[in-house]
Structures are given as structure tokens and as C-alpha cells.
Design an enzyme around this catalytic site. Sequence first.
Site, PDB file in Angstrom:
ATOM      1  N   ASP A 109       0.030   5.124   1.041  1.00  8.61           N
ATOM      2  CA  ASP A 109      -0.145   6.059   2.155  1.00  8.61           C
ATOM      3  C   ASP A 109      -0.217   5.309   3.485  1.00  8.61           C
ATOM      4  O   ASP A 109      -1.027   4.404   3.654  1.00  8.61           O
ATOM      5  CB  ASP A 109      -1.406   6.898   1.951  1.00  8.61           C
ATOM      6  CG  ASP A 109      -1.363   7.713   0.662  1.00  8.61           C
ATOM      7  OD1 ASP A 109      -0.250   8.048   0.206  1.00  8.61           O
ATOM      8  OD2 ASP A 109      -2.437   8.011   0.116  1.00  8.61           O
ATOM      9  N   ASP A 147       0.883  -1.158   0.000  1.00 12.21           N
ATOM     10  CA  ASP A 147       0.000   0.000   0.000  1.00 12.21           C
ATOM     11  C   ASP A 147       0.924   1.211   0.000  1.00 12.21           C
ATOM     12  O   ASP A 147       2.115   1.092   0.311  1.00 12.21           O
ATOM     13  CB  ASP A 147      -0.883  -0.034   1.253  1.00 12.21           C
ATOM     14  CG  ASP A 147      -1.830   1.148   1.342  1.00 12.21           C
ATOM     15  OD1 ASP A 147      -2.368   1.564   0.306  1.00 12.21           O
ATOM     16  OD2 ASP A 147      -2.022   1.652   2.457  1.00 12.21           O
TER      17      ASP A 147
END
Length: 179
Positions: free
Chosen positions: A9, A7
Site C-alpha cells: 500500500d 511494500d
Amino acid sequence: MKLVILDRDGVINYDSEQYIKSAAEWKPLPGSIEAIARLNQNGFRIAVATNQSGIGRGLFDMATLNAMNDKMMEMVFRLGGRIDALFFCPHTADENCGCRKPRTGMYEEIAARFHTELKGVPCIGDGLRDLQAAETVGGQPILVLTGKGKKTQAAGGLPKKTIVFADLAEASRHLIDHA
């Protein structure tokens, strides 16, 4: 082939409740860029799968997202690494698309791009939806306690096979040591 799905952020860079809306706001978490480079240097390919509903909400445009991602990729490149593929979902939750995590559209695209199954592939995230998508495709869910990770852990309901690490640097050391 060794593959890791990350991922963005909260895993690679600092996250914000108000969204990361510019390249200037995009700042890497301590050790994250080095961790990606180390994974590359130890034979891992890196794919990033990130929900970016700020586009769908009109908070930033594609040029801004590209500037943020270019900054990230340049930082990794300067340390001798690379991000092999980057997938994003621009939709809001209300759009009910197939690509927004916890749905698996981005993961299916990654499997097709790399001509591989995702069974056992490490999928590193800081949110429950990251871990749920990983579990659905048979990947290894890995929670990092950066970003929303501590809240995610405290809320419970993690997939059974979830492994937890302090941050991407610690997770990458584990993956390299156990490759």
C-alpha cells in the site's frame, strides 16, 4: 540472485487513511505494475512484505485480502511479470508481534524462502517503518514519494543510506540501470 522487497500500500497501489478494504478499492499507482514486470524481465525476483492490520482490526477478512492480492498478481502477470512471494502481517500494533514492520519477521522469512542474506537488497517503501526494517536487516532502504512517502520524507529521521525516488517506476529504472 537479484531480489527486491516491496511494500504494497502506497508503493504498488493507492493507499487510504481508511485502509484498502476490498479488491474494488485496490487500484495500482501509475506505472507500478509495469515497474514490477520490468524488474522481473531484468532478472529480479520480487517479494512483497506488507503490514495488513485491517485484518486484526476486523475491517476485512483473509478472503478479501486474498482477492486484493490476486488482483495485483494477475495485473503483473498480464504484463509478463510475477510476484515471487508475498508476506503479510495481520496484526495490530497493540499485538506486539515480531512480523509487523518496523520489526523484521517478514524480512527474515523472505531471506529463508529465497535462501539468501538481505545485505544490500533493495527494500522499497513509503513509510519510515519500511525503511527501518530494511536498515535492520542490512538491506538498502529506498523511499518512494507515493503513498505516505512525502510525509515520511518531510518528517525526517530516515536511515542514513536511504535513497529517494518519485515512485516505483523511477526506483525500478534505477535498479535496472545499476544492476
